[in-house]
Design an enzyme around this catalytic site. Structure first.
Site, PDB file in Angstrom:
ATOM      1  N   CYS A  42      -2.275  -1.174  -3.412  1.00  0.00           N
ATOM      2  CA  CYS A  42      -1.928  -1.233  -4.521  1.00  0.00           C
ATOM      3  C   CYS A  42      -1.320  -0.529  -5.820  1.00  0.00           C
ATOM      4  CB  CYS A  42      -3.594  -1.704  -4.954  1.00  0.00           C
ATOM      5  SG  CYS A  42      -3.751  -1.529  -6.145  1.00  0.00           S
ATOM      6  N   CYS A  67      -4.164   1.161  -8.131  1.00  0.00           N
ATOM      7  CA  CYS A  67      -5.243   1.577  -7.770  1.00  0.00           C
ATOM      8  C   CYS A  67      -4.460   3.122  -7.201  1.00  0.00           C
ATOM      9  CB  CYS A  67      -5.832   1.330  -6.214  1.00  0.00           C
ATOM     10  SG  CYS A  67      -6.296  -0.551  -6.164  1.00  0.00           S
TER      11      CYS A  67
END
Length: 106
Positions: free
Chosen positions: A31, A34
């Site tokens: 991600c 993230c």
């Protein structure tokens, strides 16, 4: 204090039974957003260490808790107080916005 890693096995003690609020960052290695917010969360963890614990849970390595609470998109940050979710924020944001949101929810 740096962020802590939480697992399905440590969830009960690290989050639900914590003696102060815990912000859980649900994330995954693949991600991009993230990874973008990770350094900001580390800094915020140091700056607000006396008020909150910031924890990270890798949803690929720990599928139990994210499945139970219905994590569908990441990054997802959920604030727990007294073992209960009280606020959540979906998606990446600049450090200033993240810190302001956390402080407003404490």
């Amino acid at each position: 204090m740096a962020t802590i890693n939480v697992t399905d096995n440590s969830w009960q003690s690290d989050v639900l039974e914590a003696d102060k609020p815990v912000l859980v960052d649900f994330w995954a290695e693949w991600c991009g957003p993230c990874k973008m917010i990770a350094p900001a969360l580390e800094e915020i963890s140091d700056e607000l260490a006396d008020k909150i614990t910031i924890a990270k849970m890798d949803i690929m390595e720990n599928t139990g808790v994210p499945g139970e609470i219905g994590v569908q998109s990441i990054p997802l940050m959920v604030l727990y107080k007294d073992g209960k979710p009280v606020a959540q924020k979906l998606g990446a944001a600049p450090k200033g916005q993240l810190k302001q949101w956390i402080e407003s929810e404490l």
